[in-house]
Design an enzyme around this catalytic site. Structure first.
Site, short mmCIF file in Angstrom:
data_model
loop_
_atom_site.label_atom_id
_atom_site.label_comp_id
_atom_site.label_asym_id
_atom_site.label_seq_id
_atom_site.Cartn_x
_atom_site.Cartn_y
_atom_site.Cartn_z
N LYS A 23 0.83 -1.21 0.00
CA LYS A 23 0.00 0.00 0.00
C LYS A 23 0.86 1.26 0.00
CE LYS A 23 -2.26 -0.98 3.82
NZ LYS A 23 -1.90 -2.33 4.26
N ARG A 98 -9.42 0.81 9.46
CA ARG A 98 -9.02 -0.56 9.74
C ARG A 98 -10.05 -1.29 10.59
NH1 ARG A 98 -2.99 0.27 9.19
NH2 ARG A 98 -2.11 -1.80 8.97
N ARG A 137 11.49 -7.01 4.69
CA ARG A 137 11.45 -5.57 4.95
C ARG A 137 12.03 -5.28 6.33
NH1 ARG A 137 5.68 -2.51 4.62
NH2 ARG A 137 5.37 -3.14 6.78
N ARG A 143 11.71 -1.43 11.56
CA ARG A 143 10.42 -1.51 12.26
C ARG A 143 10.37 -2.76 13.13
NH1 ARG A 143 5.38 -0.36 8.33
NH2 ARG A 143 4.46 -1.63 9.98
N ARG A 155 -0.45 -9.29 13.56
CA ARG A 155 -1.00 -8.25 12.67
C ARG A 155 -1.99 -8.87 11.68
NH1 ARG A 155 4.52 -6.09 10.90
NH2 ARG A 155 3.47 -4.84 9.33
#
Ligand SMILES: Nc1ncnc2c1ncn2[C@@H]1O[C@H](COP(=O)(O)OP(=O)(O)O)[C@@H](O)[C@H]1O
Length: 199
Positions: A23, A98, A137, A143, A155
């Protein structure tokens, strides 16, 4: 009914899909192409965390576990971001809404301004590919929520229990458009653009 009051040039797009689906990458490209303001709730929270604000401290407690930040906090923050950019051509919402409560709040908030969500465009990618992408990532993003498979799985759990139902919410308004999110970045931008051009 809202169609009549909305400025036809304005486009408010919700970019949708599970964690790691791309996204953020696509939103940055679409924002340039359509001259829209990109609001990523994840980025805004990370900015607050970096600057050690009160909101940042609160959000971090949830984000570090891979949980959603409470609706009340997120909705307030989102509204403030929209207010900062009044007069723009429209918004790309990335990571918001969300939950169904967030979706309702967004509709209500936009309606007060004579605007609507024009469409939800969703990137669809199988979960096993996404977990790989997120771990990859995590090696460079710094992160914490990308570096631990248990957090990543949580998640996805949040996504499947609280977020995925938004597909039905927007489908009921004929505003849901899903596309295949596997392909090159350019191919995916083209697939998204075809939908956005017709909104
Ligand atoms: N709309 C939202 N509601 C609640 N929490 C959110 C929202 N957007 C972002 N967050 C928090 O920020 C985290 C990271 O968001 P984001 O960068 O969009 O992640 P992802 O790559 O998982 O889509 C989420 O796991 C969640 O804790």
């Amino acid at each position: 009914m809202y169609q009549l009051t909305a400025n036809p040039k304005l486009k408010n797009i919700v970019l949708f899909g599970p964690p790691g689906v791309g996204k953020g990458t696509q939103a940055k490209l679409l924002k340039e192409k359509y001259n829209l303001v990109h609001i990523s709730t994840g980025d805004v929270f990370r900015h607050h965390i970096k600057n050690k604000t009160k909101l940042g401290k609160l959000a971090q407690w949830y984000m570090d576990k891979g949980n959603l930040v409470p609706d009340e906090v997120t909705i307030k923050m989102l509204k403030a971001e929209v207010e900062k950019n009044i007069g723009s051509n429209g918004f790309i919402f990335d990571g918001f809404p969300r939950t169904e409560l967030q979706a309702r709040a967004l509709d209500k908030f936009l309606a007060e301004k004579g605007e609507i969500v024009n469409g939800m465009v969703a990137l669809e990618v199988p979960e096993n590919i996404l977990v790989e992408r997120l771990l990859e990532r995590g090696k460079t993003s710094g992160r914490p929520d990308d570096q631990d498979e248990a957090k990543i799985r949580n998640r996805f759990n949040e996504y499947s229990t609280k977020t995925e139902i938004l597909k039905d919410y927007y489908q009921a308004q004929n505003k849901y458009f899903g596309i295949n999110g596997v392909g090159t970045i350019h191919e995916i931008t083209l697939r998204l653009s075809k939908i956005i051009d017709n909104l």
